[in-house]
Design a protein around this motif. Structure first.
Motif, mmCIF file in Angstrom:
data_model
loop_
_atom_site.group_PDB
_atom_site.id
_atom_site.type_symbol
_atom_site.label_atom_id
_atom_site.label_comp_id
_atom_site.label_asym_id
_atom_site.label_seq_id
_atom_site.Cartn_x
_atom_site.Cartn_y
_atom_site.Cartn_z
ATOM 1 N N UNK A 3 0.825 -1.208 0.000
ATOM 2 C CA UNK A 3 0.000 0.000 0.000
ATOM 3 C C UNK A 3 0.860 1.259 0.000
ATOM 4 N N UNK A 4 1.919 1.259 0.812
ATOM 5 C CA UNK A 4 2.777 2.436 0.929
ATOM 6 C C UNK A 4 3.431 2.795 -0.403
ATOM 7 N N UNK A 5 4.017 1.818 -1.078
ATOM 8 C CA UNK A 5 4.721 2.108 -2.324
ATOM 9 C C UNK A 5 3.757 2.481 -3.441
ATOM 10 N N UNK A 6 2.537 1.940 -3.391
ATOM 11 C CA UNK A 6 1.518 2.344 -4.366
ATOM 12 C C UNK A 6 1.176 3.823 -4.189
ATOM 13 N N UNK A 7 1.065 4.270 -2.937
ATOM 14 C CA UNK A 7 0.791 5.684 -2.673
ATOM 15 C C UNK A 7 1.959 6.550 -3.138
ATOM 16 N N UNK A 8 3.172 6.065 -2.901
ATOM 17 C CA UNK A 8 4.357 6.815 -3.327
ATOM 18 C C UNK A 8 4.426 6.894 -4.858
ATOM 19 N N UNK A 9 4.027 5.810 -5.540
ATOM 20 C CA UNK A 9 4.012 5.808 -7.009
ATOM 21 C C UNK A 9 3.036 6.860 -7.529
ATOM 22 N N UNK A 10 1.922 7.023 -6.835
ATOM 23 C CA UNK A 10 0.936 8.028 -7.237
ATOM 24 C C UNK A 10 1.508 9.439 -7.087
ATOM 25 N N UNK A 11 2.284 9.676 -6.042
ATOM 26 C CA UNK A 11 2.918 10.987 -5.844
ATOM 27 C C UNK A 11 3.872 11.283 -6.999
ATOM 28 N N UNK A 12 4.732 10.312 -7.323
ATOM 29 C CA UNK A 12 5.678 10.503 -8.424
ATOM 30 C C UNK A 12 4.938 10.679 -9.742
ATOM 31 N N UNK A 13 3.868 9.916 -9.926
ATOM 32 C CA UNK A 13 3.087 10.009 -11.153
ATOM 33 C C UNK A 13 2.450 11.375 -11.331
ATOM 34 N N UNK A 14 2.140 12.036 -10.226
ATOM 35 C CA UNK A 14 1.590 13.388 -10.288
ATOM 36 C C UNK A 14 2.689 14.417 -10.541
ATOM 37 N N UNK A 15 3.807 14.279 -9.843
ATOM 38 C CA UNK A 15 4.883 15.259 -9.965
ATOM 39 C C UNK A 15 5.557 15.239 -11.332
ATOM 40 N N UNK A 16 5.586 14.071 -11.987
ATOM 41 C CA UNK A 16 6.243 13.990 -13.290
ATOM 42 C C UNK A 16 5.506 14.824 -14.334
ATOM 43 N N UNK A 17 4.270 15.206 -14.032
ATOM 44 C CA UNK A 17 3.480 16.034 -14.947
ATOM 45 C C UNK A 17 3.654 17.530 -14.692
ATOM 46 N N UNK A 18 4.409 17.889 -13.656
ATOM 47 C CA UNK A 18 4.589 19.300 -13.320
ATOM 48 C C UNK A 18 5.339 20.021 -14.430
ATOM 49 N N UNK A 19 5.100 21.317 -14.530
ATOM 50 C CA UNK A 19 5.775 22.122 -15.552
ATOM 51 C C UNK A 19 7.283 22.070 -15.368
ATOM 52 N N UNK A 20 7.719 22.102 -14.110
ATOM 53 C CA UNK A 20 9.159 22.036 -13.825
ATOM 54 C C UNK A 20 9.766 20.767 -14.407
ATOM 55 N N UNK A 21 9.138 19.635 -14.119
ATOM 56 C CA UNK A 21 9.674 18.352 -14.570
ATOM 57 C C UNK A 21 9.606 18.223 -16.083
ATOM 58 N N UNK A 22 8.499 18.641 -16.680
ATOM 59 C CA UNK A 22 8.361 18.554 -18.131
ATOM 60 C C UNK A 22 9.452 19.362 -18.835
ATOM 61 N N UNK A 23 9.707 20.556 -18.340
ATOM 62 C CA UNK A 23 10.746 21.400 -18.942
ATOM 63 C C UNK A 23 12.137 20.798 -18.739
ATOM 64 N N UNK A 24 12.358 20.233 -17.558
ATOM 65 C CA UNK A 24 13.657 19.619 -17.280
ATOM 66 C C UNK A 24 13.894 18.402 -18.165
ATOM 67 N N UNK A 25 12.870 17.553 -18.317
ATOM 68 C CA UNK A 25 13.021 16.343 -19.124
ATOM 69 C C UNK A 25 13.250 16.650 -20.595
ATOM 70 N N UNK A 26 12.746 17.796 -21.072
ATOM 71 C CA UNK A 26 12.954 18.160 -22.484
ATOM 72 C C UNK A 26 14.423 18.269 -22.817
ATOM 73 N N UNK A 27 15.217 18.629 -21.831
ATOM 74 C CA UNK A 27 16.657 18.780 -22.066
ATOM 75 C C UNK A 27 17.363 17.447 -22.272
ATOM 76 N N UNK A 28 16.660 16.356 -21.928
ATOM 77 C CA UNK A 28 17.257 15.039 -22.092
ATOM 78 C C UNK A 28 16.910 14.422 -23.452
ATOM 79 N N UNK A 29 16.056 15.090 -24.233
ATOM 80 C CA UNK A 29 15.688 14.555 -25.547
ATOM 81 C C UNK A 29 16.875 14.598 -26.488
#
Length: 250
Positions: free
Chosen positions: A224-250
């Motif tokens: 249960x704990x890791x499933x909740x943590x996966x949901x947190x990461x799944x939400x944060x990966x959609x943030x504008x900060x993360x999206x802009x940062x990941x573009x630099x890895x393309x």
């Protein structure tokens, strides 16, 4: 080697589970799923007394999450499914009734530190520096955090999680309790892992199973704990900060 794989071989009672990806042994969803299945299957295979988890190649042990897949996540549900892949591997390692020995031949980053931390006994070469880089891309080591904290303690885990741009040496990781031994070369590491695993395989399997259960006491809530943590990461990966940062890895 150019094609990703997860393979298992058995030698002298040792089940060697090896994963590989040409992008520095990064972990896309299919590799994570195969790893979880392989570990679970090895746990029920009567020919296997002890498991060794290793990666292919001579350099990076594991670069963590696949940036290619991270870039392509566009909704929270998909993000949770991807990060749940790490949760499934860690939980498979936790529930496996056999000792898992980690063999870390080179640098390991992010989710790779989580894999190393979820082993029961981890050995490394002097090149096995570690880094929790997730904060750099706007996420955080949420899913692997419990496994890392279990080995390094709150102080050690928070240090490398906050200092997300630094590699910490294999000797530092050994001093903190992640590694049990650090070898001068990959060849010495392989000899040490083989010798230790084959000796361990001569012990009473029932005693080892009971010991593993004892060592992992207090983690029954991790599904249960890791499933909740996966949901947190799944939400944060959609943030504008993360999206802009990941573009630099393309």
């Amino acid at each position: 080697m150019t094609k990703p794989y997860v393979k298992q071989t058995i030698e002298n009672g040792i089940g060697y589970i090896e994963f590989f990806h040409p992008a520095h042994n990064s972990l896309p969803g299919d590799i994570l799923a195969d790893l979880a299945t392989s570990i679970t299957d090895a746990g029920t295979n009567k020919e296997i007394k002890v498991i060794v988890l290793k990666s292919g190649g001579n350099r990076t042990f594991c670069a963590g999450a696949s940036f290619k897949e991270l870039i392509n996540i566009n909704d929270e549900a998909t993000g949770k499914v991807f990060f749940s892949g790490f949760a499934n591997v860690i939980n498979a390692m936790r529930k496996c009734p056999k000792f898992i020995i980690g063999r870390v031949q080179g640098k390991t980053v992010g989710g790779g530190v989580g894999l190393a931390s979820a082993t029961d006994y981890c050995m490394a070469s002097k090149f096995g520096a570690i880094k929790l880089s997730e904060l750099n891309v706007g996420i955080g080591p949420f899913v692997v955090g419990p496994a890392v904290q279990r080995k390094l303690g709150v102080s050690g885990m928070s240090q490398i999680a906050i200092d997300a741009n630094s590699f910490y040496s294999a000797e530092w990781a050994k001093d903190k309790g992640l590694y049990t031994q650090v070898f001068e070369s990959t060849e010495e590491l392989d000899a040490g892992v083989k010798s230790f695993a084959e000796h361990l395989a001569t012990y009473n399997p029932d005693a080892m199973r009971e010991m593993k259960t004892m060592f992992w006491t207090g983690t029954d809530d991790w599904d249960e704990l890791l499933a909740k943590r996966a949901a947190i990461s799944g939400r944060l990966v959609l943030s504008e900060f993360t999206k802009e940062t990941l573009k630099r890895f393309k």
